[in-house]
Design a protein around this motif. Structure first.
Motif, PDB file in Angstrom:
ATOM      1  N   GLU A  51       0.586  52.833   6.557  1.00 36.54           N
ATOM      2  CA  GLU A  51       1.750  52.910   5.679  1.00 36.54           C
ATOM      3  C   GLU A  51       1.424  52.576   4.227  1.00 36.54           C
ATOM      4  O   GLU A  51       2.204  52.890   3.333  1.00 36.54           O
ATOM      5  CB  GLU A  51       2.852  51.966   6.171  1.00 36.54           C
ATOM      6  CG  GLU A  51       3.666  52.488   7.327  1.00 36.54           C
ATOM      7  CD  GLU A  51       4.995  51.751   7.436  1.00 36.54           C
ATOM      8  OE1 GLU A  51       4.984  50.489   7.435  1.00 36.54           O
ATOM      9  OE2 GLU A  51       6.036  52.420   7.499  1.00 36.54           O
ATOM     10  N   GLY A  52       0.285  51.903   4.001  1.00 35.61           N
ATOM     11  CA  GLY A  52      -0.098  51.602   2.626  1.00 35.61           C
ATOM     12  C   GLY A  52      -0.138  50.131   2.271  1.00 35.61           C
ATOM     13  O   GLY A  52       0.083  49.766   1.113  1.00 35.61           O
TER      14      GLY A  52
ATOM     15  N   LYS B  59      -2.699  45.804  -3.631  1.00 39.62           N
ATOM     16  CA  LYS B  59      -3.378  46.095  -4.896  1.00 39.62           C
ATOM     17  C   LYS B  59      -2.393  46.138  -6.059  1.00 39.62           C
ATOM     18  O   LYS B  59      -2.704  45.676  -7.171  1.00 39.62           O
ATOM     19  CB  LYS B  59      -4.135  47.429  -4.804  1.00 39.62           C
ATOM     20  CG  LYS B  59      -5.439  47.351  -4.024  1.00 39.62           C
ATOM     21  CD  LYS B  59      -6.145  48.702  -3.997  1.00 39.62           C
ATOM     22  CE  LYS B  59      -7.502  48.598  -3.314  1.00 39.62           C
ATOM     23  NZ  LYS B  59      -8.187  49.916  -3.244  1.00 39.62           N
ATOM     24  N   LEU B  60      -1.206  46.670  -5.830  1.00 40.47           N
ATOM     25  CA  LEU B  60      -0.184  46.721  -6.878  1.00 40.47           C
ATOM     26  C   LEU B  60       0.282  45.315  -7.248  1.00 40.47           C
ATOM     27  O   LEU B  60       0.450  45.005  -8.434  1.00 40.47           O
ATOM     28  CB  LEU B  60       0.997  47.581  -6.417  1.00 40.47           C
ATOM     29  CG  LEU B  60       2.105  47.800  -7.456  1.00 40.47           C
ATOM     30  CD1 LEU B  60       1.555  48.486  -8.710  1.00 40.47           C
ATOM     31  CD2 LEU B  60       3.247  48.623  -6.854  1.00 40.47           C
TER      32      LEU B  60
ATOM     33  N   VAL C 167      11.992  37.340   1.910  1.00 39.62           N
ATOM     34  CA  VAL C 167      12.790  37.073   0.708  1.00 39.62           C
ATOM     35  C   VAL C 167      12.191  37.756  -0.514  1.00 39.62           C
ATOM     36  O   VAL C 167      12.875  37.955  -1.522  1.00 39.62           O
ATOM     37  CB  VAL C 167      12.908  35.558   0.414  1.00 39.62           C
ATOM     38  CG1 VAL C 167      13.648  34.859   1.543  1.00 39.62           C
ATOM     39  CG2 VAL C 167      11.545  34.922   0.174  1.00 39.62           C
ATOM     40  N   TYR C 168      10.906  38.153  -0.453  1.00 39.77           N
ATOM     41  CA  TYR C 168      10.200  38.630  -1.644  1.00 39.77           C
ATOM     42  C   TYR C 168      10.320  40.138  -1.834  1.00 39.77           C
ATOM     43  O   TYR C 168      10.049  40.921  -0.922  1.00 39.77           O
ATOM     44  CB  TYR C 168       8.719  38.243  -1.572  1.00 39.77           C
ATOM     45  CG  TYR C 168       8.506  36.754  -1.699  1.00 39.77           C
ATOM     46  CD1 TYR C 168       8.767  36.099  -2.897  1.00 39.77           C
ATOM     47  CD2 TYR C 168       8.072  36.004  -0.611  1.00 39.77           C
ATOM     48  CE1 TYR C 168       8.587  34.733  -3.019  1.00 39.77           C
ATOM     49  CE2 TYR C 168       7.888  34.635  -0.720  1.00 39.77           C
ATOM     50  CZ  TYR C 168       8.149  34.005  -1.929  1.00 39.77           C
ATOM     51  OH  TYR C 168       7.985  32.653  -2.048  1.00 39.77           O
ATOM     52  N   ARG C 169      10.718  40.515  -3.047  1.00 44.10           N
ATOM     53  CA  ARG C 169      10.732  41.918  -3.435  1.00 44.10           C
ATOM     54  C   ARG C 169       9.295  42.443  -3.546  1.00 44.10           C
ATOM     55  O   ARG C 169       8.376  41.677  -3.786  1.00 44.10           O
ATOM     56  CB  ARG C 169      11.438  42.095  -4.785  1.00 44.10           C
ATOM     57  CG  ARG C 169      12.856  41.515  -4.830  1.00 44.10           C
ATOM     58  CD  ARG C 169      13.480  41.700  -6.210  1.00 44.10           C
ATOM     59  NE  ARG C 169      14.727  40.953  -6.314  1.00 44.10           N
ATOM     60  CZ  ARG C 169      14.848  39.766  -6.904  1.00 44.10           C
ATOM     61  NH1 ARG C 169      13.781  39.207  -7.477  1.00 44.10           N
ATOM     62  NH2 ARG C 169      16.006  39.142  -6.937  1.00 44.10           N
ATOM     63  N   GLN C 170       9.134  43.747  -3.383  1.00 40.80           N
ATOM     64  CA  GLN C 170       7.846  44.425  -3.532  1.00 40.80           C
ATOM     65  C   GLN C 170       6.853  44.084  -2.413  1.00 40.80           C
ATOM     66  O   GLN C 170       5.703  44.519  -2.449  1.00 40.80           O
ATOM     67  CB  GLN C 170       7.190  44.095  -4.888  1.00 40.80           C
ATOM     68  CG  GLN C 170       8.059  44.397  -6.096  1.00 40.80           C
ATOM     69  CD  GLN C 170       7.525  43.749  -7.353  1.00 40.80           C
ATOM     70  OE1 GLN C 170       6.337  43.853  -7.645  1.00 40.80           O
ATOM     71  NE2 GLN C 170       8.387  43.078  -8.097  1.00 40.80           N
ATOM     72  N   MET C 171       7.277  43.296  -1.448  1.00 41.30           N
ATOM     73  CA  MET C 171       6.408  42.927  -0.329  1.00 41.30           C
ATOM     74  C   MET C 171       7.087  43.398   0.952  1.00 41.30           C
ATOM     75  O   MET C 171       7.769  42.639   1.633  1.00 41.30           O
ATOM     76  CB  MET C 171       6.157  41.411  -0.321  1.00 41.30           C
ATOM     77  CG  MET C 171       5.472  40.930  -1.588  1.00 41.30           C
ATOM     78  SD  MET C 171       5.209  39.137  -1.646  1.00 41.30           S
ATOM     79  CE  MET C 171       4.038  38.919  -0.305  1.00 41.30           C
ATOM     80  N   ASN C 172       6.919  44.664   1.242  1.00 38.64           N
ATOM     81  CA  ASN C 172       7.662  45.301   2.324  1.00 38.64           C
ATOM     82  C   ASN C 172       6.813  45.554   3.564  1.00 38.64           C
ATOM     83  O   ASN C 172       7.213  45.219   4.673  1.00 38.64           O
ATOM     84  CB  ASN C 172       8.258  46.625   1.828  1.00 38.64           C
ATOM     85  CG  ASN C 172       9.140  46.436   0.610  1.00 38.64           C
ATOM     86  OD1 ASN C 172       9.893  45.472   0.524  1.00 38.64           O
ATOM     87  ND2 ASN C 172       9.037  47.347  -0.354  1.00 38.64           N
ATOM     88  N   ILE C 173       5.644  46.126   3.352  1.00 41.16           N
ATOM     89  CA  ILE C 173       4.819  46.526   4.494  1.00 41.16           C
ATOM     90  C   ILE C 173       4.215  45.303   5.180  1.00 41.16           C
ATOM     91  O   ILE C 173       4.292  45.154   6.404  1.00 41.16           O
ATOM     92  CB  ILE C 173       3.715  47.492   4.032  1.00 41.16           C
ATOM     93  CG1 ILE C 173       4.351  48.747   3.420  1.00 41.16           C
ATOM     94  CG2 ILE C 173       2.813  47.876   5.207  1.00 41.16           C
ATOM     95  CD1 ILE C 173       3.354  49.668   2.728  1.00 41.16           C
TER      96      ILE C 173
ATOM     97  N   ASN D 120      -0.272  43.512 -10.860  1.00 36.04           N
ATOM     98  CA  ASN D 120       0.879  42.991 -11.595  1.00 36.04           C
ATOM     99  C   ASN D 120       0.814  41.484 -11.822  1.00 36.04           C
ATOM    100  O   ASN D 120       1.797  40.878 -12.267  1.00 36.04           O
ATOM    101  CB  ASN D 120       2.177  43.358 -10.875  1.00 36.04           C
ATOM    102  CG  ASN D 120       2.483  44.842 -10.951  1.00 36.04           C
ATOM    103  OD1 ASN D 120       1.982  45.534 -11.832  1.00 36.04           O
ATOM    104  ND2 ASN D 120       3.290  45.343 -10.031  1.00 36.04           N
ATOM    105  N   GLY D 121      -0.334  40.893 -11.503  1.00 36.91           N
ATOM    106  CA  GLY D 121      -0.538  39.483 -11.831  1.00 36.91           C
ATOM    107  C   GLY D 121      -0.028  38.494 -10.804  1.00 36.91           C
ATOM    108  O   GLY D 121       0.130  37.306 -11.100  1.00 36.91           O
ATOM    109  N   VAL D 122       0.222  38.966  -9.576  1.00 37.48           N
ATOM    110  CA  VAL D 122       0.674  38.053  -8.512  1.00 37.48           C
ATOM    111  C   VAL D 122      -0.570  37.437  -7.881  1.00 37.48           C
ATOM    112  O   VAL D 122      -1.080  37.912  -6.868  1.00 37.48           O
ATOM    113  CB  VAL D 122       1.541  38.792  -7.471  1.00 37.48           C
ATOM    114  CG1 VAL D 122       2.103  37.787  -6.461  1.00 37.48           C
ATOM    115  CG2 VAL D 122       2.666  39.549  -8.148  1.00 37.48           C
ATOM    116  N   HIS D 123      -1.080  36.388  -8.517  1.00 36.81           N
ATOM    117  CA  HIS D 123      -2.284  35.696  -8.059  1.00 36.81           C
ATOM    118  C   HIS D 123      -1.934  34.243  -7.764  1.00 36.81           C
ATOM    119  O   HIS D 123      -1.127  33.640  -8.466  1.00 36.81           O
ATOM    120  CB  HIS D 123      -3.383  35.718  -9.136  1.00 36.81           C
ATOM    121  CG  HIS D 123      -3.752  37.090  -9.597  1.00 36.81           C
ATOM    122  ND1 HIS D 123      -4.383  37.322 -10.781  1.00 36.81           N
ATOM    123  CD2 HIS D 123      -3.579  38.318  -9.015  1.00 36.81           C
ATOM    124  CE1 HIS D 123      -4.585  38.618 -10.948  1.00 36.81           C
ATOM    125  NE2 HIS D 123      -4.104  39.235  -9.878  1.00 36.81           N
TER     126      HIS D 123
END
Length: 307
Positions: free
Chosen positions: A216-217, A223-224, A39-45, A228-231
């Motif tokens: 794939e990274g 790290k990104l 469901v989460y954006r930016q969390m693909n790999i 971006n403060g996702v802690h």
């Protein structure tokens, strides 16, 4: 007449994505992701999220609907999935729920009731303090003693959900694993298919998947998010991110983080299989050998249920 619903489950890395595309194309279906992390954006790999070019024009739902700083609950999943099932049927398509998060899938199949107000704020705060003092594993062991099924389903890193399960038992005296069931009768004409595999082969696939994620990274993706403060968010407590965060914050070397990720992924697959076998009425297909033959058998099985 009850609406038809096809459900495809199985452990991580067993091949659900490719199988689901084949089935959805054959039976004019649309796919509802039954995964709590996609469901989460930016969390693909780290979530092994399907890529756009892999979808083969099959509509996919409940992917990329939340920012990684937001929470997502089983109750919210259930509400959205039920609306999607109705919508897909209204367009004369067949809904497929595909994923490995057993509790999410079961909440739809058996229409769990999340309306009760079984909460105790003081107890919850006590458990949060216990986790902070003694650690996530110690908190998780508390759950094992009172509710072994929830212990298997909920990862120790998901402190919020562990505390919720403990809280429900504290307030009601009923196990969380039993508490939300409406009944064992589904509101849908549901067919549940499970993919399994010989353990050593599955573990080999999991290890290779992790290596591929690193190539794939995955580390750069984590790290990104960190930058971006996702802690301390629900999203990055997931397997695939927590281990890399331990590397980013200096608690593990890169090599140890990767090995821990592989180990945690294998353990998760084992927990998934245990949960599915105990909690769901599933027609299992072993994908260890001759996947094309097994895929044909699954097609024939679904045809027998639909027509």
């Amino acid at each position: 007449m009850m609406k038809k619903l096809i459900v495809l489950v199985g452990p991580t890395a067993v091949g659900k994505t490719a199988t689901s595309i084949s089935l959805a194309k054959a039976f004019h279906g649309e796919i509802i992701s039954g995964d709590s992390m996609q469901v989460y954006r930016q969390m693909n790999i780290g979530t092994a999220k399907i890529k756009q070019d892999e979808m083969d024009d099959i509509p996919h739902h409940l992917i990329d609907i939340k920012d990684p700083t937001e929470n997502f609950s089983v109750a919210e999943f259930q509400s959205k999935a039920k609306k999607l099932i109705d919508d897909i049927h209204d367009r004369n398509k067949l809904p497929f729920i595909v994923g490995g998060t057993g509790l999410y899938v079961n909440s739809v199949i058996y229409d769990y009731d999340f309306s009760s107000s079984d909460s105790d704020q003081t107890y919850r705060m006590d458990m949060e303090n216990y986790a902070n003092t003694y650690g996530e594993i110690a908190l998780h062991e508390k759950l094992k003693r009172i509710d072994p099924d929830s212990y298997l389903e909920i990862h120790p890193n998901n402190v919020r959900r562990v505390i919720r399960a403990l809280e429900v038992y504290h307030v009601t005296g009923k196990k969380f694993s039993e508490h939300n069931h409406q009944s064992k009768v589904s509101p849908y004409d549901v067919t549940v298919i499970g993919l399994t595999m010989e353990r050593e082969l599955l573990y080999e696939r999991i290890n290779k998947r992790v290596d591929h994620m690193i190539e794939e990274g995955l580390i750069e993706e984590a790290k990104l998010l960190y930058k971006n403060g996702v802690h301390h968010c629900q999203s990055v407590q997931a397997i695939g991110y927590k281990e890399i965060y331990d590397y980013i914050e200096g608690r593990l070397s890169k090599e140890d983080a990767i090995e821990t990720l592989k180990q945690n992924s294998r353990r998760y697959a084992k927990r998934q299989l245990t949960w599915f076998r105990n909690k769901m009425n599933i027609e299992w297909f072993d994908m260890s050998t001759d996947r094309e033959k097994k895929l044909k058998e699954i097609h024939e099985f679904i045809e027998g249920k639909l027509f």
